[in-house]
Design a protein around this motif. Sequence first.
Motif, PDB file in Angstrom:
ATOM      1  N   SER A  10       0.820  -1.212   0.000  1.00  0.00           N
ATOM      2  CA  SER A  10       0.000   0.000   0.000  1.00  0.00           C
ATOM      3  C   SER A  10       0.852   1.259   0.000  1.00  0.00           C
ATOM      4  CB  SER A  10      -0.920   0.010   1.228  1.00  0.00           C
ATOM      5  OG  SER A  10      -1.782  -1.092   1.227  1.00  0.00           O
ATOM      6  N   MET A  11       1.918   1.253   0.784  1.00  0.00           N
ATOM      7  CA  MET A  11       2.711   2.473   0.969  1.00  0.00           C
ATOM      8  C   MET A  11       3.734   2.717  -0.142  1.00  0.00           C
ATOM      9  SD  MET A  11       3.450   2.670   5.078  1.00  0.00           S
ATOM     10  CE  MET A  11       4.209   1.049   5.164  1.00  0.00           C
ATOM     11  N   TYR A  12       4.344   1.660  -0.656  1.00  0.00           N
ATOM     12  CA  TYR A  12       5.491   1.846  -1.539  1.00  0.00           C
ATOM     13  C   TYR A  12       5.294   1.357  -2.972  1.00  0.00           C
ATOM     14  CZ  TYR A  12       7.714   2.885   2.866  1.00  0.00           C
ATOM     15  OH  TYR A  12       8.014   3.436   4.084  1.00  0.00           O
ATOM     16  N   ALA A  13       4.113   0.825  -3.275  1.00  0.00           N
ATOM     17  CA  ALA A  13       3.891   0.318  -4.628  1.00  0.00           C
ATOM     18  C   ALA A  13       3.989   1.428  -5.667  1.00  0.00           C
ATOM     19  CB  ALA A  13       2.533  -0.380  -4.716  1.00  0.00           C
ATOM     20  N   THR A  14       3.405   2.602  -5.392  1.00  0.00           N
ATOM     21  CA  THR A  14       3.423   3.695  -6.373  1.00  0.00           C
ATOM     22  C   THR A  14       4.845   4.135  -6.679  1.00  0.00           C
ATOM     23  OG1 THR A  14       1.253   4.499  -5.650  1.00  0.00           O
ATOM     24  CG2 THR A  14       2.653   6.049  -6.843  1.00  0.00           C
ATOM     25  N   ARG A  15       5.659   4.269  -5.636  1.00  0.00           N
ATOM     26  CA  ARG A  15       7.056   4.656  -5.864  1.00  0.00           C
ATOM     27  C   ARG A  15       7.814   3.561  -6.616  1.00  0.00           C
ATOM     28  NH1 ARG A  15       9.333   9.001  -4.230  1.00  0.00           N
ATOM     29  NH2 ARG A  15      11.604   9.224  -4.186  1.00  0.00           N
ATOM     30  N   TYR A  16       7.479   2.336  -6.340  1.00  0.00           N
ATOM     31  CA  TYR A  16       8.084   1.196  -7.042  1.00  0.00           C
ATOM     32  C   TYR A  16       7.726   1.243  -8.526  1.00  0.00           C
ATOM     33  CZ  TYR A  16       8.651  -3.818  -8.249  1.00  0.00           C
ATOM     34  OH  TYR A  16       8.985  -5.019  -8.833  1.00  0.00           O
ATOM     35  N   TYR A  17       6.455   1.524  -8.853  1.00  0.00           N
ATOM     36  CA  TYR A  17       6.024   1.602 -10.248  1.00  0.00           C
ATOM     37  C   TYR A  17       6.751   2.726 -10.994  1.00  0.00           C
ATOM     38  CZ  TYR A  17       1.879  -0.837  -8.351  1.00  0.00           C
ATOM     39  OH  TYR A  17       1.037  -1.709  -7.721  1.00  0.00           O
ATOM     40  N   ILE A  18       6.749   3.910 -10.384  1.00  0.00           N
ATOM     41  CA  ILE A  18       7.192   5.118 -11.084  1.00  0.00           C
ATOM     42  C   ILE A  18       8.704   5.291 -11.038  1.00  0.00           C
ATOM     43  CG2 ILE A  18       6.920   7.630 -11.269  1.00  0.00           C
ATOM     44  CD1 ILE A  18       4.387   5.951 -11.844  1.00  0.00           C
ATOM     45  N   ASN A  19       9.310   5.118  -9.851  1.00  0.00           N
ATOM     46  CA  ASN A  19      10.720   5.441  -9.671  1.00  0.00           C
ATOM     47  C   ASN A  19      11.660   4.275  -9.951  1.00  0.00           C
ATOM     48  OD1 ASN A  19       9.048   7.306  -7.951  1.00  0.00           O
ATOM     49  ND2 ASN A  19      11.007   8.325  -7.758  1.00  0.00           N
ATOM     50  N   VAL A  20      11.165   3.055  -9.809  1.00  0.00           N
ATOM     51  CA  VAL A  20      12.039   1.893 -10.055  1.00  0.00           C
ATOM     52  C   VAL A  20      11.761   1.290 -11.429  1.00  0.00           C
ATOM     53  CG1 VAL A  20      12.697  -0.405  -9.253  1.00  0.00           C
ATOM     54  CG2 VAL A  20      12.221   1.396  -7.595  1.00  0.00           C
ATOM     55  N   LEU A  21      10.488   1.006 -11.699  1.00  0.00           N
ATOM     56  CA  LEU A  21      10.137   0.383 -12.979  1.00  0.00           C
ATOM     57  C   LEU A  21       9.981   1.396 -14.109  1.00  0.00           C
ATOM     58  CD1 LEU A  21       7.527  -2.259 -11.723  1.00  0.00           C
ATOM     59  CD2 LEU A  21       9.990  -2.549 -12.101  1.00  0.00           C
ATOM     60  N   LYS A  22       9.914   2.694 -13.756  1.00  0.00           N
ATOM     61  CA  LYS A  22       9.845   3.796 -14.745  1.00  0.00           C
ATOM     62  C   LYS A  22       8.631   3.678 -15.664  1.00  0.00           C
ATOM     63  CE  LYS A  22      13.949   5.111 -13.288  1.00  0.00           C
ATOM     64  NZ  LYS A  22      14.098   6.289 -12.403  1.00  0.00           N
ATOM     65  N   ILE A  23       7.482   3.367 -15.073  1.00  0.00           N
ATOM     66  CA  ILE A  23       6.264   3.245 -15.872  1.00  0.00           C
ATOM     67  C   ILE A  23       5.627   4.617 -16.066  1.00  0.00           C
ATOM     68  CG2 ILE A  23       3.976   2.166 -15.993  1.00  0.00           C
ATOM     69  CD1 ILE A  23       5.037  -0.038 -14.170  1.00  0.00           C
ATOM     70  N   ASP A  24       5.167   4.907 -17.252  1.00  0.00           N
ATOM     71  CA  ASP A  24       4.483   6.162 -17.550  1.00  0.00           C
ATOM     72  C   ASP A  24       3.224   6.279 -16.679  1.00  0.00           C
ATOM     73  OD1 ASP A  24       4.024   8.525 -19.545  1.00  0.00           O
ATOM     74  OD2 ASP A  24       2.118   7.423 -19.503  1.00  0.00           O
ATOM     75  N   THR A  25       2.976   7.474 -16.157  1.00  0.00           N
ATOM     76  CA  THR A  25       1.860   7.658 -15.221  1.00  0.00           C
ATOM     77  C   THR A  25       0.501   7.371 -15.865  1.00  0.00           C
ATOM     78  OG1 THR A  25       1.894  10.026 -15.731  1.00  0.00           O
ATOM     79  CG2 THR A  25       3.079   9.307 -13.759  1.00  0.00           C
ATOM     80  N   THR A  26       0.341   7.706 -17.137  1.00  0.00           N
ATOM     81  CA  THR A  26      -0.932   7.454 -17.818  1.00  0.00           C
ATOM     82  C   THR A  26      -1.192   5.951 -17.937  1.00  0.00           C
ATOM     83  OG1 THR A  26      -0.693   9.491 -19.102  1.00  0.00           O
ATOM     84  CG2 THR A  26      -2.282   7.865 -19.902  1.00  0.00           C
ATOM     85  N   ILE A  27      -0.147   5.223 -18.331  1.00  0.00           N
ATOM     86  CA  ILE A  27      -0.269   3.761 -18.434  1.00  0.00           C
ATOM     87  C   ILE A  27      -0.541   3.165 -17.058  1.00  0.00           C
ATOM     88  CG2 ILE A  27       0.967   1.632 -18.985  1.00  0.00           C
ATOM     89  CD1 ILE A  27       2.499   3.192 -21.108  1.00  0.00           C
ATOM     90  N   MET A  28       0.163   3.695 -16.047  1.00  0.00           N
ATOM     91  CA  MET A  28       0.000   3.168 -14.700  1.00  0.00           C
ATOM     92  C   MET A  28      -1.410   3.418 -14.178  1.00  0.00           C
ATOM     93  SD  MET A  28       1.896   1.449 -12.665  1.00  0.00           S
ATOM     94  CE  MET A  28       0.544   0.427 -12.092  1.00  0.00           C
ATOM     95  N   ALA A  29      -1.975   4.583 -14.494  1.00  0.00           N
ATOM     96  CA  ALA A  29      -3.338   4.901 -14.057  1.00  0.00           C
ATOM     97  C   ALA A  29      -4.341   3.926 -14.657  1.00  0.00           C
ATOM     98  CB  ALA A  29      -3.691   6.339 -14.444  1.00  0.00           C
ATOM     99  N   THR A  30      -4.127   3.544 -15.904  1.00  0.00           N
ATOM    100  CA  THR A  30      -5.019   2.584 -16.563  1.00  0.00           C
ATOM    101  C   THR A  30      -4.929   1.210 -15.909  1.00  0.00           C
ATOM    102  OG1 THR A  30      -4.726   3.760 -18.659  1.00  0.00           O
ATOM    103  CG2 THR A  30      -5.614   1.522 -18.760  1.00  0.00           C
ATOM    104  N   ILE A  31      -3.698   0.791 -15.613  1.00  0.00           N
ATOM    105  CA  ILE A  31      -3.506  -0.504 -14.957  1.00  0.00           C
ATOM    106  C   ILE A  31      -4.141  -0.501 -13.569  1.00  0.00           C
ATOM    107  CG2 ILE A  31      -1.790  -2.118 -14.048  1.00  0.00           C
ATOM    108  CD1 ILE A  31       0.081  -1.248 -16.285  1.00  0.00           C
TER     109      ILE A  31
END
Length: 469
Positions: free
Chosen positions: A35-56
């Motif tokens: 819950s706390m660190y998944a968003t940072r993991y997606y964006i800062n580590v895996l470098k996923i685009d925010t629009t794509i991430m929002a859809t997922i």
Amino acid sequence: MGKKPKNTTSTLTRKHIWGYGMGDAGACMTFAIVSMYATRYYINVLKIDTTIMATILLIWNIWDAVNDPLMGALMDKVFAKNRNPKGKFRPWLMRSTPLIAVTAIIFFTVPTFFEGTTMLVVLFFCKIAYEASYTMFNIPMGSLLSSMAKNDEERAQLSSARGFGSTVSSLVPVMTAPLILSYFGDTNPTAYMVCSVIFAAVGFVMCLLHCLWTEERSEPVAASQSDADKIKVTDILGVFKNNRAFLALCLHSVCICTQQSVATSLGTYMYSDVLGNLALMSLASLLSMPLAFVFLGLAPKMAKKFGLEGFIRHGLMIGTILYVALFVMHLVMNVPAVVHLVWSAVAGSFVSISTQQQYGLVGESIDYNEYLTGKRTEGSIYGTFSLSRRVGTTIGNSLGVLMLGWIGYDANLAVQAASTLTGIKVLCVLLPGIFALGSWLAFRFVWNITPEVREKMRAAAEAKKVAAE
């Protein structure tokens, strides 16, 4: 409803109580870091685009919405068909305990070995696997309370144990994960791998103790093979129609989870823009936690005296009055930040009695549903209750952002307009009181399990047991 309910002496052992608390404690170990660190993991580590991430995220949220009631219905149907001698819940708990640990580690490690579209696909199914494993444990764990507790005092004891477990367990990742991320670097995949391994291992041990130290104390009544055909996913529609107690619980859940989500998402604006002391917000949880522990400790005695539903209702009304009084103070004077901190923490703690003790009432609504229909469907009912919590959280997350725009908040302004500041006070102080009042109304006017109804339920259960023998 004002009559004192009858309670028999508790026969739960300390091992039962500690064991039940270990369930939420173990599951929350991994759920907290996800819950706390998944968003940072997606964006800062895996470098996923925010629009794509929002859809997922949207797809995941839809899956989460249907995951719980489906798991509950499956659990009910499988037991009705097979009558596993090991119990209705324990087989699912034993299967899912290692799966939660393994899938949590996989979620924070395996996607880092891939790139591009392949990485997105791998991540998608890793999260689905973790959520399925968590649900496979959470639904039978929550449902287990109904077969362990036999009166309000025992329901309160188990609910308090769960509250203690989840509170303490959630704190451990909050305090230690930042240290691990700081040591390795919060963009380093190794940091997330280390965190997942540590908390998954600790969580696994706690979940295992939950399996070993709890038992299904209510013996399943023998049933014919046709019972499996009688249990349907659509049964829950009839529950909403006929089981007023469960309907009250779901209404309460939507109100309180909406209130909590709005408060969480907008709390920074109250401390920053209105009170001018954002740093003080960090003390809110430190103040609320001791109060929560006090109420958890008092819950069994209060439930024995007032009934569990009465104890919850009193807490909601006191919290509502405190929130409204604080809002009036904000309208007529400049409330010091420290006064707001203490007052709102006390108000929130009284309201949180309902979230700490609600699981005991879920157990009672399950007993009531069996009395009405003759079917014992803990999984479907608890799963649907869990769904109502997700609905409230989703509404709160969206509502908080929308209402911030409605009151004219402008992030480019150093100082917000007076009307906007008043709007923030409404959203952060008055609105929690309104939602708490909504929950109180649900219990006061919809909840219908009175002491007289309890006596009829006990008599029907005894008659059913005698007939089975």
